[in-house]
Design an enzyme around this catalytic site. Structure first.
Site, PDB file in Angstrom:
ATOM      1  N   ASP A  93       0.823  -1.198  -0.138  1.00 28.53           N
ATOM      2  CA  ASP A  93       0.106   0.090   0.033  1.00 28.53           C
ATOM      3  C   ASP A  93       0.852   1.084  -0.048  1.00 28.53           C
ATOM      4  O   ASP A  93       1.668   1.507   0.860  1.00 28.53           O
ATOM      5  CB  ASP A  93      -0.923  -0.157   1.185  1.00 28.53           C
ATOM      6  CG  ASP A  93      -1.772   1.038   1.250  1.00 28.53           C
ATOM      7  OD1 ASP A  93      -2.000   1.797   0.174  1.00 28.53           O
ATOM      8  OD2 ASP A  93      -2.586   1.092   2.210  1.00 28.53           O
ATOM      9  N   SER A 112       4.436  -5.723   2.536  1.00 34.82           N
ATOM     10  CA  SER A 112       3.224  -5.301   3.251  1.00 34.82           C
ATOM     11  C   SER A 112       2.087  -5.843   2.539  1.00 34.82           C
ATOM     12  O   SER A 112       1.931  -6.997   2.335  1.00 34.82           O
ATOM     13  CB  SER A 112       3.210  -3.832   3.243  1.00 34.82           C
ATOM     14  OG  SER A 112       2.281  -3.254   3.967  1.00 34.82           O
ATOM     15  N   MET A 113       1.313  -4.989   1.976  1.00 40.52           N
ATOM     16  CA  MET A 113       0.208  -5.489   1.242  1.00 40.52           C
ATOM     17  C   MET A 113       0.247  -6.129   0.097  1.00 40.52           C
ATOM     18  O   MET A 113      -0.718  -6.896  -0.562  1.00 40.52           O
ATOM     19  CB  MET A 113      -0.790  -4.230   0.977  1.00 40.52           C
ATOM     20  CG  MET A 113      -2.527  -4.607   0.551  1.00 40.52           C
ATOM     21  SD  MET A 113      -3.434  -3.286  -0.106  1.00 40.52           S
ATOM     22  CE  MET A 113      -2.713  -2.929  -1.730  1.00 40.52           C
ATOM     23  N   ASP A 144       5.575  -4.740  14.073  1.00 44.86           N
ATOM     24  CA  ASP A 144       6.774  -3.784  13.377  1.00 44.86           C
ATOM     25  C   ASP A 144       6.289  -2.191  13.224  1.00 44.86           C
ATOM     26  O   ASP A 144       6.953  -1.580  12.627  1.00 44.86           O
ATOM     27  CB  ASP A 144       6.959  -4.216  12.051  1.00 44.86           C
ATOM     28  CG  ASP A 144       6.015  -4.037  10.966  1.00 44.86           C
ATOM     29  OD1 ASP A 144       4.932  -3.662  11.267  1.00 44.86           O
ATOM     30  OD2 ASP A 144       6.055  -4.578   9.866  1.00 44.86           O
ATOM     31  N   HIS A 161       8.531  -1.630   9.861  1.00 44.81           N
ATOM     32  CA  HIS A 161       7.745  -1.661   8.570  1.00 44.81           C
ATOM     33  C   HIS A 161       8.388  -1.538   7.548  1.00 44.81           C
ATOM     34  O   HIS A 161       8.628  -2.159   6.475  1.00 44.81           O
ATOM     35  CB  HIS A 161       6.433  -1.188   8.627  1.00 44.81           C
ATOM     36  CG  HIS A 161       5.676  -1.694   7.780  1.00 44.81           C
ATOM     37  ND1 HIS A 161       5.138  -3.316   7.624  1.00 44.81           N
ATOM     38  CD2 HIS A 161       4.902  -1.296   6.553  1.00 44.81           C
ATOM     39  CE1 HIS A 161       4.166  -3.530   6.528  1.00 44.81           C
ATOM     40  NE2 HIS A 161       4.097  -2.143   5.861  1.00 44.81           N
TER      41      HIS A 161
END
Length: 486
Positions: free
Chosen positions: A38, A189-190, A352, A384
């Protein structure tokens, strides 16, 4: 017989030169496709708007950088950015479209530059996959050739990305064919649940043929509590001079935010996510939360996306799951009287800083549900975004790619050794050409060699009658002893 013996020698010379060219080009390294998360893709926009929300906003403009463009994320101007960036939901088609007068496109598909840097100006604070790519270039990787990027419109969830998934499959197949090696997918991530959705819609034989391994960095496999916070209070994108509530309208318009809400499979029905003096909200009553926020479209987006990965099978590929830990990550929002929804007190837990640990470690549940191995490693104190530049995670990727390259080299050497042994045996025993050639061994190239020799009979004083050529080719294509030679 002399003509046939000559053809045998020429054929093996052709195979050897063809193999050496391919080896020289690829160096046996597994090509990489980078799949962002994202906010991890650039977005360009062209506007011709019927109206603007502020006199300082531009009403008409040719293609320009919409995301990430730091010049647009400043006070006052950011209102124009929000108006251009937000989506409009259609509850009939259950899809989204751009705001009136706005066109968008995602640049750089197939290249790596637009996922290495979020801002085309390549300002230092907007680096994304750049450190990963810089670390593997010394291994022999080439941008746009053996390192590819697969950016997508991160505002939308998988249910609106059919065209993207088709392009992703084509990109993987194209890269596999050109490089001659199976592909490694590197996600962030996403990008993890997006890729899981994609892989779950591919047959196993396709995955076995094209995918070497998947490396997930800070995968938001089961969503994140941060998505709940964004819906309620917003997020200022890490820019301290910007109010979170200023960008909240754009964030709430994105179906991908609904897709990233905490999964009911990981957050129990009685676990309180949002606590107020009058009502508590859990993963089982998001409808009530969206009603309290007066966000009917957001609730519809939630209904559209909540089951996309429900009871999803294991992805069926070798998976390396890497993420940070030990960073305060929101687990619960607590509101005092009159503070809902803008000003929560955050109750933190493990993660994270963005993705909760329970979501990042979800792939461990697949260990006994697929034959492919799953590897899992955490990095203390890495957040992250830090996982994309952490020395530990980057070293892990470099070592993995080196090991795969070594394996590919051994396989190629074994293949070449077997071919050379076969060549020597064929020449030594003077077997006819039909005894060793399979229908799937560069048949078209061999046919061209034979026909070329036939055409040169006047200059080379050799005669191969057309009926003999056809006989040789027919034996080549039909003889069972050579099937699967390579």
């Amino acid at each position: 017989m002399r003509a046939k013996g000559l053809l045998v020698s020429l054929f093996f010379l052709f195979l050897a030169s063809h193999s050496l060219t391919k080896v020289s080009r690829s160096k046996h390294i597994p090509p990489i496709v980078l799949i962002p998360g994202d906010g991890g893709s650039q977005i360009e926009a062209k506007i011709d708007k019927p109206s603007v929300i502020h006199y300082i906003c531009t009403k008409k403009n040719d293609w320009f950088d919409l995301w990430l463009n730091m010049e647009l994320l400043v006070p006052y101007i950011i209102d124009c950015w929000v108006d251009n960036m937000k989506l409009v939901y259609d509850n009939v088609t259950r899809t989204t479209k751009n705001a009136p007068g706005v066109q968008t496109r995602i640049p750089g598909f197939g290249n790596s530059s637009t996922v290495e840097w979020l801002d085309p100006s390549q300002r230092s604070l907007t680096g994304y996959f750049k450190d990963v790519v810089n670390a593997i270039i010394p291994l022999g990787y080439e941008r746009g050739v053996t390192v590819r990027g697969a950016p997508f419109d991160f505002r939308r969830a998988p249910n609106e990305h059919q065209e993207y998934f088709q392009k992703l499959r084509q990109l993987i197949e194209e890269t596999y064919r050109y490089c001659g090696q199976k592909v490694v997918l590197v996600l962030h991530s996403m990008g993890a649940p997006m890729t899981q959705y994609f892989l779950n819609h591919q047959p196993q034989h396709w995955k076995d043929k094209h995918i070497e391994s998947v490396v997930a960095l800070a995968g938001a496999w089961g969503g994140s509590m941060k998505a709940v916070k964004v819906y309620t209070a917003g997020d200022n994108l890490g820019i301290y001079v910007i109010s979170a509530t200023k960008v909240r309208a754009e964030q709430r318009s994105a179906p991908s935010l609904a897709f990233l809400l905490p999964s009911a499979e990981l957050w129990g029905p009685d676990e309180v996510l949002v606590q107020t003096l009058t009502k508590n909200y859990t993963a089982s009553n998001f409808k009530d939360l969206f009603e309290a926020l007066n966000l009917p479209d957001a609730y519809n987006m939630y209904l559209d996306t909540k089951d996309l990965l429900k009871d999803a099978p294991a992805p069926g590929v070798e998976l390396h799951c890497l993420h940070g830990e030990g960073i305060d990550t929101v687990e619960k929002l607590v509101y005092a009287n009159g503070k809902f929804p803008d000003s929560p007190v955050l109750v933190n837990g493990g993660g994270d800083g963005t993705v909760n640990t329970r979501s990042a470690e979800l792939p461990l549940k697949w260990t006994n549900k697929q034959t492919k191995k799953i590897y899992y490693k955490t990095y203390k104190g890495v957040d992250h975004m830090g996982i994309l530049r952490s020395k530990g995670s980057i070293s892990y990727i470099v070592e993995l790619l080196t090991n795969i390259t070594n394996k590919n080299e051994l396989l190629a050497k074994k293949k070449m050794d077997n071919l050379q042994k076969l060549e020597k045996k064929t020449i030594k025993t003077k077997l006819p050409v039909t005894a060793k050639f399979g229908e799937n061994v560069a048949g078209k190239e061999f046919r061209n060699i034979i026909e070329s020799l036939s055409k040169s009979e006047h200059t080379e004083k050799r005669t191969i009658e057309n009926r003999e050529v056809n006989s040789i080719i027919g034996d080549w294509e039909a003889h069972p002893s050579g099937k699967g030679l390579l």
